[in-house]
Design an enzyme around this catalytic site. Structure first.
Site, PDB file in Angstrom:
ATOM      1  N   GLU A   1     -41.999  42.822  22.726  1.00 30.80           N
ATOM      2  CA  GLU A   1     -40.600  42.872  22.353  1.00 30.80           C
ATOM      3  C   GLU A   1     -40.651  43.784  23.859  1.00 30.80           C
ATOM      4  O   GLU A   1     -41.239  44.235  24.534  1.00 30.80           O
ATOM      5  CB  GLU A   1     -40.613  44.070  21.827  1.00 30.80           C
ATOM      6  CG  GLU A   1     -39.558  43.664  20.464  1.00 30.80           C
ATOM      7  CD  GLU A   1     -38.881  44.536  19.039  1.00 30.80           C
ATOM      8  OE1 GLU A   1     -38.370  45.287  19.943  1.00 30.80           O
ATOM      9  OE2 GLU A   1     -38.719  44.601  18.023  1.00 30.80           O
TER      10      GLU A   1
ATOM     11  N   GLU B   1     -43.086  48.988  14.307  1.00 30.50           N
ATOM     12  CA  GLU B   1     -42.655  50.108  14.397  1.00 30.50           C
ATOM     13  C   GLU B   1     -42.741  51.317  13.887  1.00 30.50           C
ATOM     14  O   GLU B   1     -41.830  51.581  13.868  1.00 30.50           O
ATOM     15  CB  GLU B   1     -40.476  50.741  16.105  1.00 30.50           C
ATOM     16  CG  GLU B   1     -41.247  48.773  16.841  1.00 30.50           C
ATOM     17  CD  GLU B   1     -40.014  49.411  18.180  1.00 30.50           C
ATOM     18  OE1 GLU B   1     -39.227  50.061  17.400  1.00 30.50           O
ATOM     19  OE2 GLU B   1     -39.965  49.197  18.715  1.00 30.50           O
TER      20      GLU B   1
ATOM     21  N   ASP C   1     -32.731  47.888  13.751  1.00 27.59           N
ATOM     22  CA  ASP C   1     -31.531  47.657  14.569  1.00 27.59           C
ATOM     23  C   ASP C   1     -30.743  46.128  14.084  1.00 27.59           C
ATOM     24  O   ASP C   1     -30.479  45.530  15.245  1.00 27.59           O
ATOM     25  CB  ASP C   1     -31.733  47.792  15.793  1.00 27.59           C
ATOM     26  CG  ASP C   1     -30.603  47.500  16.983  1.00 27.59           C
ATOM     27  OD1 ASP C   1     -29.907  47.818  16.993  1.00 27.59           O
ATOM     28  OD2 ASP C   1     -31.014  46.886  18.317  1.00 27.59           O
TER      29      ASP C   1
ATOM     30  N   TYR D   1     -40.111  48.761  26.818  1.00 30.29           N
ATOM     31  CA  TYR D   1     -38.553  49.015  27.162  1.00 30.29           C
ATOM     32  C   TYR D   1     -38.793  49.676  28.651  1.00 30.29           C
ATOM     33  O   TYR D   1     -37.285  50.584  28.580  1.00 30.29           O
ATOM     34  CB  TYR D   1     -36.820  49.546  26.224  1.00 30.29           C
ATOM     35  CG  TYR D   1     -37.363  47.965  25.383  1.00 30.29           C
ATOM     36  CD1 TYR D   1     -36.270  47.519  25.296  1.00 30.29           C
ATOM     37  CD2 TYR D   1     -37.806  48.355  23.804  1.00 30.29           C
ATOM     38  CE1 TYR D   1     -35.981  46.212  24.516  1.00 30.29           C
ATOM     39  CE2 TYR D   1     -37.613  47.309  23.331  1.00 30.29           C
ATOM     40  CZ  TYR D   1     -37.043  45.753  22.628  1.00 30.29           C
ATOM     41  OH  TYR D   1     -37.364  44.966  21.950  1.00 30.29           O
TER      42      TYR D   1
HETATM   43  C1  GCB Z   1     -36.832  47.841  18.700  1.00 24.49           C
HETATM   44  C2  GCB Z   1     -36.851  47.031  17.810  1.00 24.49           C
HETATM   45  C3  GCB Z   1     -35.494  46.025  17.667  1.00 24.49           C
HETATM   46  C4  GCB Z   1     -34.214  46.319  18.445  1.00 24.49           C
HETATM   47  C5  GCB Z   1     -34.485  46.954  19.995  1.00 24.49           C
HETATM   48  C6  GCB Z   1     -33.552  47.506  20.668  1.00 24.49           C
HETATM   49  O1  GCB Z   1     -37.775  48.270  19.411  1.00 24.49           O
HETATM   50  O2  GCB Z   1     -37.467  46.766  16.622  1.00 24.49           O
HETATM   51  O3  GCB Z   1     -35.542  46.298  16.288  1.00 24.49           O
HETATM   52  O4  GCB Z   1     -33.050  45.589  18.025  1.00 24.49           O
HETATM   53  O5  GCB Z   1     -35.782  48.022  19.711  1.00 24.49           O
HETATM   54  O6  GCB Z   1     -33.065  46.639  21.690  1.00 24.49           O
HETATM   55  O7  GCB Z   1     -33.676  48.253  21.311  1.00 24.49           O
END
Ligand code: GCB
Length: 592
Positions: A501, A410, A160, A465
């Site tokens: 993250e 990941e 991403d 997330y």
């Molecule tokens: C993730 C990735 C990261 C993305 C992020 C997102 O898990 O490691 O590279 O930018 O999510 O914002 O979706």
């Protein structure tokens, strides 16, 4: 892999500037054989993609060419003459006049090309560099090139961030003596007030080696001779997070009293260890606060920029961050040097991102075909990954700021084949550096119930997330999910746990009194919810928010001018979340 430096025995010329530039479809088949016929010029260092208005250049698949004349300093007649590329993303072929003189694959690690036999002191040569941004199942990161309905080749990849390419870091011409130091390794320790520096000096030829260690004021505090040994520092000043202190070790190769070569490395005396669920720096529990970052700037792409380097570190300090992860590739060496000098702690990550077909399956996480197969991450990918780990550790092993290696971001660690893929890579990393813990960032589909590789590693780094991709906008449910997830890892591993993250896309200036995604308030509430949960777990050793700043991505339906999970905008303006983090991490509210 010693970085080019000016020393009493070594000289260097910086080749940054504006070079001729062309894409392969618009020049002769062997364009290095003459002056590159092109109206374009490109800045070095910079990714080439955003420099031009032409979309065909921006998303070019294939080679691009950079060219410039270079004059070898006239005093270099008795020296070896080398070219150093701090990075060429992702592959390079280097030509001097009409001849190919070297090549390299891997977009984020440096390489040297020895020109001694092909150039002469005082003379000018034509330097042409072909650079390819293409990604395949033989590169790290992997990708694949697809042919579209109109016959155009298109680069597809599963990470991403925008696939910036080109010469994004400095290029050097430098001299080294014929008989020279080829490598230096330092490992530090301390016992009470006495520090120790184990050193190892590799040389191109057997000669007398002597080393001396000076403190920050330049006073020599220890000396030794021989290619390996231990220096003792009475009353040592340790390198500490937030309180950097650097000694300088100078190695010299000597013959009959004459110094043949001399090379200095900065040394921070500190230890790193994992003990139970604790992450220790200098024997004391350390809690990471900070961010996953990117090398990403308007116009420059991944081009290194010293003004942003300084400003980004100012903003780290402003928020009270003590660390960052080099997500998702090794950063420019200048960044680590700066972290060494300013006491910022670094998790150094490889470019192994996107080793996961599960993400193609969307929220189901179901891969269309197995990730660890010859179709995608097979033997060639693994070999490229191993080579990348070798180059990364060779480059960064002496940085006190680097406290842990992240082997991948990941990966599909829940898929069959993951254990076979990672076991030799972990063994390699441990052999090359037995001193630093290892981790990888866990994708949400890799749970405490199905992950297959955590036992190989020292620290659990979770990318989660809840409240964004899962339970979107519903922080009450998100809190329960997160709590259960962390508890599961605590019960399964007993290892230190880091949130590597967590984040929510946020459009600055969008507001609401309710929990509405994309608002500045929601980003704040999302972080608060996460922090509430983290604080319940003594096994938690840190929090790194995704992301420090907004960054460019490919086109995507949930990407509005890139990824907006930054707590700073791409041009480094704070969103409300930046103030909230400052409050948590520095205990300061508002404008104080
Ligand atoms: C993730 C990735 C990261 C993305 C992020 C997102 O898990 O490691 O590279 O930018 O999510 O914002 O979706």
């Amino acid at each position: 892999m010693l970085k080019p430096k000016s020393t009493p025995t070594r000289e260097l010329v910086n080749l940054d500037g504006v070079w001729r530039f062309a894409i392969d479809t618009r020049v002769d088949p062997e364009p290095w054989k003459g002056l590159l016929t092109t109206p374009l010029e490109a800045a070095v260092p910079a990714s080439y993609n955003d420099l031009f208005t032409d979309a065909e250049i921006r998303d070019h698949v294939g080679w691009v060419y950079y060219q410039r004349p270079v004059r070898v300093p006239r005093g270099w007649g008795d020296e070896r003459i080398l070219l150093r590329f701090d990075a060429a993303t992702h592959a390079a072929r280097v030509y001097v006049n009409d001849a190919l003189v070297g090549e390299h694959i891997g977009g984020y690690t440096p390489f040297d090309i020895d020109l001694t036999d092909v150039v002469s002191a005082g003379e000018e040569f034509r330097l042409t560099v072909a650079v390819s941004g293409d990604l395949s199942n033989e590169t790290i990161p992997p990708g694949k090139i697809e042919v579209g309905i109109d016959g155009r080749r298109k680069q597809v990849y599963f990470h991403d961030f925008y696939n910036y390419a080109g010469l994004a870091r400095s290029v050097w011409l430098y001299s080294v003596p014929l008989t020279r130091i080829t490598d230096i390794t330092v490992v530090t320790d301390f016992d009470g007030s006495t520090g120790t520096v184990d050193y190892k000096v590799a040389t191109s030829w057997e000669r007398e080696v002597r080393v001396r260690l000076a403190d920050a004021s330049g006073t020599v505090v220890a000396e030794a001779s021989g290619t390996t040994g231990t220096l003792e520092i009475p009353d040592v000043t340790l390198w500490r997070p937030g309180a950097a202190y650097l000694y300088e070790l100078t190695a010299e190769m000597v013959e009959a009293g004459v110094v043949l070569d001399s090379y200095p490395v900065s040394v921070g005396v500190r230890t790193v260890a994992v003990r139970g669920h604790e992450f220790l720096i200098n024997g004391e529990p350390f809690y990471f606060t900070g961010f996953g970052k990117h090398e990403d700037l308007a116009i420059r792409g991944k081009g290194h920029d010293n003004a942003f380097l300084v400003h980004d570190f100012q903003l780290l300090e402003w928020t009270g961050a003590n660390s960052f992860r080099t997500s998702h590739y090794p950063y420019a060496e200048e960044v680590l040097d700066f972290a060494d000098r300013h006491g910022i702690v670094v998790i150094d990550e490889t470019a192994a991102v996107g080793l996961n077909m599960g993400v193609v399956g969307g929220m189901s996480g179901t891969p269309p075909f197995p990730t660890f197969s010859e179709q995608y991450a097979g033997a060639a990918t693994q070999a490229a990954h191993a080579q990348h780990i070798r180059e990364l550790i060779a480059r960064d092993k002496n940085h006190p700021s680097v406290v842990m290696w992240s082997i991948a971001n990941e990966p599909a660690s829940n898929e069959e084949g993951a254990l076979e893929y990672f076991t030799p890579l972990v063994a390699l990393a441990r052999e090359l550096d037995p001193t630093r813990p290892l981790t990888y960032s866990l994708v949400m589909f890799a749970t405490f119930q199905n992950d297959l590789i955590i036992d190989l590693f020292d620290v659990v780094s979770m990318n989660r997330y809840y409240g964004w991709y899962v339970a979107t906008g519903d922080l009450k449910s998100a809190e329960l999910y997160l709590q259960g997830d962390i508890q599961g890892w605590v019960d399964r591993t007993g290892k230190p746990i880091l949130m590597s993250e967590y984040g929510a896309d946020t459009q600055p200036g969008v507001h609401s009194v309710w929990d509405q995604v994309w608002t500045e308030e929601y980003q704040v509430h999302y972080l608060e919810m996460n922090h509430r949960v983290f604080d319940r777990f003594p096994q938690f050793v840190g929090e790194q928010v995704w992301n420090f700043a907004d960054f460019a991505t490919t086109n995507g339906l949930h990407r509005v001018e890139g990824n907006k999970k930054g707590v700073f905008t791409r041009d480094r303006k704070p969103k409300a979340a930046a103030w909230a983090l400052r409050k948590r991490w520095r205990g300061l509210d508002g404008r104080k």
